[in-house]
Design a protein around this motif. Structure first.
Motif, mmCIF file in Angstrom:
data_model
loop_
_atom_site.group_PDB
_atom_site.id
_atom_site.type_symbol
_atom_site.label_atom_id
_atom_site.label_comp_id
_atom_site.label_asym_id
_atom_site.label_seq_id
_atom_site.Cartn_x
_atom_site.Cartn_y
_atom_site.Cartn_z
ATOM 1 N N PRO A 188 -3.026 7.433 26.189
ATOM 2 C CA PRO A 188 -2.916 6.991 24.574
ATOM 3 C C PRO A 188 -1.452 7.416 24.588
ATOM 4 O O PRO A 188 -0.565 7.965 24.897
ATOM 5 C CB PRO A 188 -3.201 7.522 23.664
ATOM 6 N N THR A 189 -0.649 5.539 23.734
ATOM 7 C CA THR A 189 0.429 5.520 23.463
ATOM 8 C C THR A 189 0.938 5.453 21.738
ATOM 9 O O THR A 189 0.245 5.134 21.391
ATOM 10 C CB THR A 189 1.025 5.046 23.991
ATOM 11 N N VAL A 190 2.107 5.843 21.193
ATOM 12 C CA VAL A 190 2.269 5.548 20.489
ATOM 13 C C VAL A 190 2.909 4.282 19.644
ATOM 14 O O VAL A 190 3.757 3.733 20.885
ATOM 15 C CB VAL A 190 4.390 6.327 20.010
ATOM 16 N N THR A 191 2.193 3.744 19.088
ATOM 17 C CA THR A 191 2.442 3.034 18.328
ATOM 18 C C THR A 191 3.283 2.624 16.752
ATOM 19 O O THR A 191 3.728 3.837 16.797
ATOM 20 C CB THR A 191 0.707 1.986 18.084
ATOM 21 N N GLU A 192 3.345 1.232 16.614
ATOM 22 C CA GLU A 192 4.699 1.062 15.148
ATOM 23 C C GLU A 192 3.657 1.802 14.033
ATOM 24 O O GLU A 192 4.300 1.906 13.392
ATOM 25 C CB GLU A 192 5.403 -0.297 15.219
ATOM 26 N N GLU A 193 1.961 1.394 14.220
ATOM 27 C CA GLU A 193 1.444 1.798 13.719
ATOM 28 C C GLU A 193 1.655 2.956 12.991
ATOM 29 O O GLU A 193 1.095 4.200 11.782
ATOM 30 C CB GLU A 193 0.305 1.121 13.448
ATOM 31 N N ASP A 194 1.474 3.545 13.502
ATOM 32 C CA ASP A 194 1.349 4.979 13.943
ATOM 33 C C ASP A 194 2.722 5.677 13.168
ATOM 34 O O ASP A 194 2.249 6.727 12.780
ATOM 35 C CB ASP A 194 1.019 5.893 15.532
ATOM 36 N N ILE A 195 4.060 5.823 13.729
ATOM 37 C CA ILE A 195 4.481 6.305 13.147
ATOM 38 C C ILE A 195 4.734 5.819 12.153
ATOM 39 O O ILE A 195 5.183 6.896 10.821
ATOM 40 C CB ILE A 195 6.180 5.391 14.127
ATOM 41 N N MET A 196 4.914 4.785 11.903
ATOM 42 C CA MET A 196 4.765 4.956 9.945
ATOM 43 C C MET A 196 3.471 5.294 9.172
ATOM 44 O O MET A 196 3.672 5.499 7.999
ATOM 45 C CB MET A 196 4.702 2.776 9.693
ATOM 46 N N ARG A 197 2.156 5.621 9.511
ATOM 47 C CA ARG A 197 1.401 5.994 9.778
ATOM 48 C C ARG A 197 1.805 7.833 8.856
ATOM 49 O O ARG A 197 1.909 8.083 7.899
ATOM 50 C CB ARG A 197 0.093 6.843 10.275
ATOM 51 N N TRP A 198 2.310 8.499 9.990
ATOM 52 C CA TRP A 198 2.956 9.753 10.143
ATOM 53 C C TRP A 198 4.163 10.350 9.100
ATOM 54 O O TRP A 198 4.252 10.651 8.160
ATOM 55 C CB TRP A 198 3.785 9.794 11.536
ATOM 56 N N ARG A 199 5.107 9.031 8.785
ATOM 57 C CA ARG A 199 6.194 9.113 8.128
ATOM 58 C C ARG A 199 5.781 8.805 7.135
ATOM 59 O O ARG A 199 6.540 9.770 5.689
ATOM 60 C CB ARG A 199 7.012 7.722 7.988
ATOM 61 N N LYS A 200 4.448 8.100 6.449
ATOM 62 C CA LYS A 200 4.282 8.477 4.869
ATOM 63 C C LYS A 200 3.967 9.802 4.613
ATOM 64 O O LYS A 200 3.465 10.685 3.560
ATOM 65 C CB LYS A 200 2.393 8.032 5.071
ATOM 66 N N ASP A 201 4.293 11.031 5.630
ATOM 67 C CA ASP A 201 3.900 12.526 4.817
ATOM 68 C C ASP A 201 5.187 13.399 5.894
ATOM 69 O O ASP A 201 4.815 13.497 7.106
ATOM 70 C CB ASP A 201 2.384 13.203 5.737
ATOM 71 N N PRO A 202 6.060 13.344 5.446
ATOM 72 C CA PRO A 202 7.459 13.904 6.157
ATOM 73 C C PRO A 202 7.016 15.197 6.821
ATOM 74 O O PRO A 202 7.911 15.331 7.600
ATOM 75 C CB PRO A 202 8.646 14.183 4.806
ATOM 76 N N THR A 203 6.669 16.287 6.153
ATOM 77 C CA THR A 203 5.940 17.758 7.298
ATOM 78 C C THR A 203 5.264 17.132 8.566
ATOM 79 O O THR A 203 5.737 17.438 9.687
ATOM 80 C CB THR A 203 5.051 18.082 6.039
ATOM 81 N N ILE A 204 4.156 16.934 8.006
ATOM 82 C CA ILE A 204 3.639 16.559 9.344
ATOM 83 C C ILE A 204 4.393 15.405 10.871
ATOM 84 O O ILE A 204 4.735 16.151 11.226
ATOM 85 C CB ILE A 204 2.657 14.898 9.073
ATOM 86 N N TYR A 205 5.559 14.521 10.024
ATOM 87 C CA TYR A 205 6.100 13.663 10.592
ATOM 88 C C TYR A 205 7.343 14.426 11.479
ATOM 89 O O TYR A 205 7.652 14.630 12.970
ATOM 90 C CB TYR A 205 6.678 12.574 10.397
#
Length: 293
Positions: A1-18
């Motif tokens: 599995p590779t990181v997608t742009e959608e993944d990055i946008m999703r993670w950024r919605k929670d700074p702690t997780i990101y």
């Protein structure tokens, strides 16, 4: 599995997780990077109002075809001894190639298209082993059995068994392999080696009831997340688990747990008292019937 742009946008919605994922990947997260197990496990969480919720667990899944030696040795024989000539090298080779095609070609393409967060470690011959977000793995297991059943033209004598094991994302993979192999062996021993079964959360059962169990789990999950008079407290689900353990003790005639025989009456009392006006009360009362156990 590779990181997608959608993944990055999703993670950024929670700074702690990101920030925690950046620390885990030892640098900035970029599109196209290989996902770490931490990132894969995080996919099991869903985005809520106040950040992500749910358990970020991995699940290991291992499955193989049951009774393969028997299928190859007598599966191509006719019903009469005079028809043994049909057991030829070409037929054996074709059967072997068809099994391998399903696991190493068709299934690999299916996972890449519909389950991109599953980390396929190997697939070929008559078996496969993968790791992924536990929520995705449970859905994939149903898809696998359905597609395999179609592939063998619903032949009742050709089926597979599987083991599913949960783990935290930092759990050693080598140890996880041992756990999931033990689960698979339990499935292979199901009902005096009848097989055609799965093992998950210390429960071994036949595949025929898997869709119903998955549907019940989804239903309970939605009730826990519901608002207003439709919600069901997590504490009630914990008590359902306790009644299930009591049932197992009672079924296994555990003499040190004679009180376990009260599992059914306690569950019915719990439903009547705590879900008195709940719109799903009738459905829970049906769960207290014999079919549920």
């Amino acid at each position: 599995p590779t990181v997608t742009e959608e993944d990055i946008m999703r993670w950024r919605k929670d700074p702690t997780i990101y920030d925690s994922l950046k620390e885990d990947s030892e640098g900035e997260i970029r599109e196209g990077d290989a996902k770490t197990f931490t990132m894969i496990a995080q996919k099991a969480q869903r985005l809520a109002k106040d950040g992500f919720e749910g358990k970020d667990f991995l699940a290991a899944f291992k499955a193989d075809v049951d009774n393969l030696g028997l299928i190859f040795s007598i599966g191509l024989l006719g019903n009469d001894e005079s028809e043994q000539s049909i057991l030829t090298i070409s037929r054996l080779t074709s059967l072997s190639r068809m099994f391998n095609h399903f696991f190493s070609d068709y299934l690999v393409r299916l996972i890449g298209k519909d389950y991109p967060d599953l980390y396929l470690i190997f697939a070929g011959g008559d078996d496969l082993f993968l790791i992924g977000p536990w929520t995705d793995v449970l859905v994939f297991a149903e898809t696998l059995t359905k597609k395999f059943k179609q592939y063998v033209c619903e032949n009742p004598d050709i089926h597979l068994s599987a083991g599913i094991a949960l783990a935290k994302h930092r759990y050693p993979v080598r140890s996880l392999v041992d756990v999931v192999e033990a689960q698979l062996e339990r499935s292979k021993s199901y009902k005096n080696e009848k097989k055609n079964a799965f093992t998950f959360l210390d429960v071994t059962a036949e595949w025929d009831i898997y869709p119903r169990l998955l549907e019940k789990g989804t239903w309970l999950d939605e009730l826990v997340r519901a608002e207003g008079d439709k919600t069901v407290p997590v504490s009630f689900l914990n008590r359902l688990l306790r009644y299930t353990r009591m049932y197992r003790d009672f079924k296994n005639r555990n003499e040190s747990r004679l009180r376990s025989g009260l599992y059914l009456s306690l569950m019915r009392y719990d439903i009547a008292r705590n879900l008195k006006d709940h719109p799903e009360r009738k459905a829970f009362e049906e769960m207290a019937g014999d079919e549920f156990w």
